[in-house]
Design an enzyme around this catalytic site. Structure first.
Site, short mmCIF file in Angstrom:
data_model
loop_
_atom_site.label_atom_id
_atom_site.label_comp_id
_atom_site.label_asym_id
_atom_site.label_seq_id
_atom_site.Cartn_x
_atom_site.Cartn_y
_atom_site.Cartn_z
NE ARG A 156 -2.53 22.40 14.50
CZ ARG A 156 -2.90 21.24 14.02
NH1 ARG A 156 -2.14 20.63 13.13
NH2 ARG A 156 -4.04 20.67 14.39
CB VAL A 203 -0.32 14.93 11.58
CG1 VAL A 203 0.35 13.57 11.64
CG2 VAL A 203 -0.34 15.57 12.96
#
Length: 496
Positions: free
Chosen positions: A293, A296
């Protein structure tokens, strides 16, 4: 290319995704929950899906079936989960595939393979990557754990097989610690992931945590976008990241990035991903895991490469090929990301939720602010405590550090306590300034917050001045009335 996109997330990452999608002329949708009815991210969406049921809204960002159902209802062509547990749930891409919706990420099989630490470990071994000595199968009992540790020896680290984000992890140094640590790790893993299976590895003492950003398309093309240093962390939760890493030589960088790309080729991975490594004191790197994914900390990679990672994540998920080669990717400058969390550093980083009275960051060259909040916003207790990310860039590490320290000194947040005092301490720490640090950095700090040399004296003088001002008010107020108490009279006479 998709024409519409549902952002199945909130806060700063929702705004980050919305900005790129809007620039790409993709119509955007977001969820409005009763818990954050006036959330800042909603202002960036073309259309808001209102969730009137509070019970539904509390779980919407984890409910793959509900999200896909809304996408079908609104005829949305793509779904982006951002980061977090939903982005690591293979059910979401499965349901998207069945519904003919583009999932912005890899397919379900890749998420399952790399999300299962045991499978990922075996794939890495088959690819030729070095791994830390540990268990070959999922650990389902304390007895099985003891058998593995007979081979590895202490210390070891217990890891949730289906986990991530530091959940379900425990370090065990002695045999007498094992049983309680195992129970806590299993319980935490069950609560977080619904799976209590463990992986056990020999614990590498005081390593550095280095991750390589990779990007691949569905046509066999893949590039790395250099590395990020993620060693400043607490309880396996990252607090500060930088790109590139001060620990890597050009030779070591070539080895680590080559290993990351080999894993991508072996699995047929596509879109954005991160291959994470541990680097020991001898300079040996070990495969740790792969995140499937956006991370952050992706902005520091964007800062040194000039690439929009979200844009390329969307393009590759839609089947578009990469339009550049590895030789086209250039590393320029240095970038550091500071995660400003609503946490009380002096109370062991405990969450400090509430209303933001003031939040002001300086308009400074080389500063990028990613935030989902403004003054007056409420930091809700049901979500994580991330308020903002400050990404500071400079021509080199020294320039970035100098700029970061000035930014921290000039940043003002009131209403909730934050991690800014911690970052001031980091930026004054000789270990961090020299680049000679590891994952034990916080444990080795004298204090987790910075204090100027005369700060205590200044605080005492301010308190005394406040007290004297109050006594002055009493003198001209209560002392002129018949209600003045003997205590007030005595105090006034002693002072004046």
């Amino acid at each position: 290319m998709i024409k519409s996109l549902l952002i199945a997330n909130r806060g700063e990452i929702a705004i980050r995704l919305l900005k790129t999608a809007n620039r790409m002329d993709i119509k955007t949708f977001c969820f409005q929950t009763p818990q954050e009815a006036n959330a800042v991210y909603l202002r960036w969406a073309d259309e808001v899906i209102v969730l009137p049921d509070e019970n539904v809204s509390r779980s919407i960002f984890l409910d793959a079936a509900a999200i896909v159902a809304y996408a079908k209802q609104y005829k949305i062509e793509g779904i982006h989960p951002g980061y977090g547990f939903l982005s690591e749930n293979p059910l979401l891409p499965k349901l998207c595939n069945e519904a003919g919706i583009v999932f912005v990420g890899p397919d379900a099989q890749l998420i399952e393979q790399m999300g299962d630490k045991n499978q990922a470990r075996h794939i890495a071994i088959d690819t030729g990557l070095t791994v830390v000595k540990g268990s070959d199968q999922p650990i389902l009992s304390i007895e099985a754990a003891r058998q593995v540790i007979k081979e590895t020896g202490y210390p070891v680290i217990l890891k949730a097989l289906a986990g991530g984000g530091g959940k379900g992890m425990r370090i065990v140094h002695q045999p007498e610690e094992l049983e309680s640590a195992y129970k806590m790790a299993v319980n935490e893993a069950k609560n977080a992931f619904g799976n209590g299976a463990m992986l056990i590895e020999r614990y590498v003492e005081e390593p550095r945590h280095i991750e390589v950003q990779v990007l691949a398309d569905k046509h066999g093309n893949a590039v790395h976008l250099f590395e990020r240093e993620c060693s400043i962390q607490r309880n396996h939760q990252k607090l500060l990241e930088e790109a590139p890493s001060a620990a890597l030589t050009d030779e070591l960088r070539k080895k680590m990035t080559a290993d990351a790309l080999a894993l991508v080729k072996k699995t047929g991975y596509f879109t954005l991903g991160t291959v994470e490594f541990l680097l020991d004191k001898a300079g040996q790197h070990y495969f740790m895991e792969m995140n499937t994914r956006i991370q952050v900390e992706h902005p520091v990679t964007e800062a040194i490469t000039g690439l929009d990672l979200v844009e390329w994540q969307i393009r590759t998920a839609c089947g578009e090929p990469l339009t550049f080669k590895q030789s086209d990717v250039k590393k320029k400058g240095w970038a550091i990301e500071f995660r400003v969390n609503a946490e009380d550093v002096q109370a062991a980083f405990s969450p400090d939720f509430g209303i933001i009275d003031e939040m002001n960051f300086p308009a400074y060259p080389g500063l990028r602010v990613d935030s989902g909040f403004v003054p007056g916003s409420v930091i809700p207790s049901m979500y994580d405590s991330l308020m903002a990310k400050l990404i500071v860039s400079g021509r080199n590490r020294e320039a970035a550090l100098e700029r970061a320290l000035e930014i921290m000194e000039r940043s003002r947040i009131k209403g909730v306590k934050t991690t800014i005092p911690f970052f001031k301490a980091v930026l004054h720490d000789p270990r961090f300034i020299s680049g000679n640090f590891n994952t034990a950095f916080i444990a080795g700090m004298k204090t987790p917050f910075h204090q100027e040399a005369n700060e205590e004296e200044a605080a005492a003088l301010m308190a005394l001045q406040y007290y004297l001002d109050e006594m002055q008010n009493i003198r001209y107020g209560e002392m002129k009335t018949e209600n003045a108490t003997p205590w007030i009279s005595r105090m006034w006479n002693k002072l004046f």
